[in-house]
Design an enzyme around this catalytic site. Structure first.
Site, PDB file in Angstrom:
ATOM      1  N   GLY A  31       0.811  -1.220   0.000  1.00 36.66           N
ATOM      2  CA  GLY A  31       0.000   0.000   0.000  1.00 36.66           C
ATOM      3  C   GLY A  31       0.844   1.269   0.000  1.00 36.66           C
ATOM      4  O   GLY A  31       0.335   2.364   0.294  1.00 36.66           O
ATOM      5  N   THR A  79       2.052   3.106  -2.417  1.00 37.78           N
ATOM      6  CA  THR A  79       1.630   4.143  -3.370  1.00 37.78           C
ATOM      7  C   THR A  79       0.461   4.943  -2.785  1.00 37.78           C
ATOM      8  O   THR A  79       0.417   6.166  -2.898  1.00 37.78           O
ATOM      9  CB  THR A  79       1.206   3.465  -4.698  1.00 37.78           C
ATOM     10  OG1 THR A  79       2.253   2.565  -5.091  1.00 37.78           O
ATOM     11  CG2 THR A  79       0.944   4.472  -5.789  1.00 37.78           C
ATOM     12  N   HIS A  90      11.806   1.278   1.332  1.00 43.57           N
ATOM     13  CA  HIS A  90      11.433  -0.123   1.580  1.00 43.57           C
ATOM     14  C   HIS A  90      12.478  -0.811   2.471  1.00 43.57           C
ATOM     15  O   HIS A  90      12.355  -1.997   2.745  1.00 43.57           O
ATOM     16  CB  HIS A  90      11.365  -0.896   0.257  1.00 43.57           C
ATOM     17  CG  HIS A  90      10.202  -0.525  -0.613  1.00 43.57           C
ATOM     18  ND1 HIS A  90       8.921  -0.387  -0.144  1.00 43.57           N
ATOM     19  CD2 HIS A  90      10.126  -0.292  -1.949  1.00 43.57           C
ATOM     20  CE1 HIS A  90       8.114  -0.069  -1.139  1.00 43.57           C
ATOM     21  NE2 HIS A  90       8.807   0.000  -2.242  1.00 43.57           N
TER      22      HIS A  90
END
Ligand code: A3P
Length: 312
Positions: free
Chosen positions: A61, A63, A119
């Site tokens: 999720g 984006t 990330h």
């Protein structure tokens, strides 16, 4: 750097006909280009205390979170008809630490824009992020839907049709921990443990909760990043407008997200924006999982996360 990364343990994804490889560094698997940038960030990045990091494992999720945070932060400059989100895909509105370090550093020099995505697992974050007490927002998602989303994203990146990319093999590799920034459960655990120690600087958001109750989650997000809504804004429906603008239905139908390309200049990792907007359906895994897969993944999560309050 490229030479160094190539000496790390390598895993070629069998189910992608070896078209993608992950490299293991500090206990997590990553794609070469992102790992090189991550190590560079570890070596040189100097965080500002006002930076806010939007952290996630891929396909959870990111984006959506980036779109919402960007819209919250820029709401006094733009409205739903002028927002850059209408012409630029969310992942390009907010730089990714391990790929866009120059842009992050330019933002430091030239503006007070605080948002940075990453990330990277918690244990691999550059030291200065932790010593500067930067705020961290972490989004996570039901592992079964992440497995399906991860499968399709990497399959599209490798330009393979489903019949040439067996889901069962992708599933097995994911459950062995061999996924982008995996093991997924360890990625979550790293941030979860850090939150226990520093709850004031780490906010956890769950994708499914945001779907069920976007209003209170967007309010929490805005408060946490230091841009709370005023009562007047709430009454004027500003939160609802942001939710609508950042909705899957709206973003996935924009020209830029239908036809644009992300990282177009980097042939190895360029990918069409539309692959970031696939289905956004909770429970899509039911269309892919056998009973045995359900049992295996439930067992795995029970083993790995039973000591936490997280429900995956
Ligand atoms: P699916 O593949 O299940 O459709 P990430 O942004 O971390 O790469 O995650 C991608 C997932 O988020 C995809 O899931 C995508 O469809 C979903 N997504 C993208 N934009 C979204 C939005 N605005 N609202 C809800 N989900 C969104």
């Amino acid at each position: 750097m490229e030479k160094m990364v190539k000496t790390f343990p390598q895993h070629k994804c069998n189910w992608l006909k070896g078209r993608f490889a992950f490299y293991k560094y500090q206990e997590f698997w990553n794609i070469q280009e992102f790992l090189e940038g991550g190590i560079l960030a570890q070596q040189s990045f100097k965080a500002r205390p006002s930076d806010v990091f939007l952290c996630s494992a891929p396909k959870t999720g990111t984006t959506w979170l980036k779109a919402l945070a960007f819209a919250i932060l820029t709401r006094h400059q733009y409205d739903e008809s002028t927002s850059p989100l209408l012409k630029t895909m969310p992942n390009e509105c907010i730089p990714l630490l391990e790929k866009d370090l120059e842009q992050v550093e330019d933002n430091h020099k030239n503006s007070c824009f605080p948002l940075v995505g990453t990330h990277l697992p918690y244990s691999s974050l550059p030291e200065s992020i932790l010593t500067s007490n930067c705020k961290i927002v972490y989004i996570y998602r039901n592992i079964k839907d992440v497995i399906v989303s991860h499968y399709h994203f990497l399959r599209e990146a490798a330009k393979l049709p489903m019949e040439d990319a067996p889901f069962e093999e992708a599933f097995d590799e994911f459950c062995e921990g061999k996924s982008w920034c995996g093991p997924y459960w360890d990625h979550i655990l790293g941030y979860w443990k850090a939150r226990l120690e520093r709850p004031e600087i780490i906010l956890f958001l769950k994708y499914e909760d945001m779907r069920k109750d976007p209003t209170s989650n967007v309010k929490r997000l805005a408060e946490f990043i230091g841009y709370p809504f005023t009562i007047e804004e709430e009454k004027a429906g500003v939160i609802e407008s942001i939710i609508k603008m950042c909705s899957f239905e709206n973003l996935s139908n924009l020209e830029v997200n239908k036809y644009g390309k992300h990282r177009a200049k980097e042939s190895n990792i360029a990918i069409e924006n539309r692959h970031f907007f696939r289905k956004a359906k909770d429970g899509d895994w039911e269309n892919y999982f056998t009973n045995e897969m359900i049992e295996n993944v439930d067992k795995l999560i029970d083993q790995k996360l039973s000591a936490t309050d997280l429900v995956l």
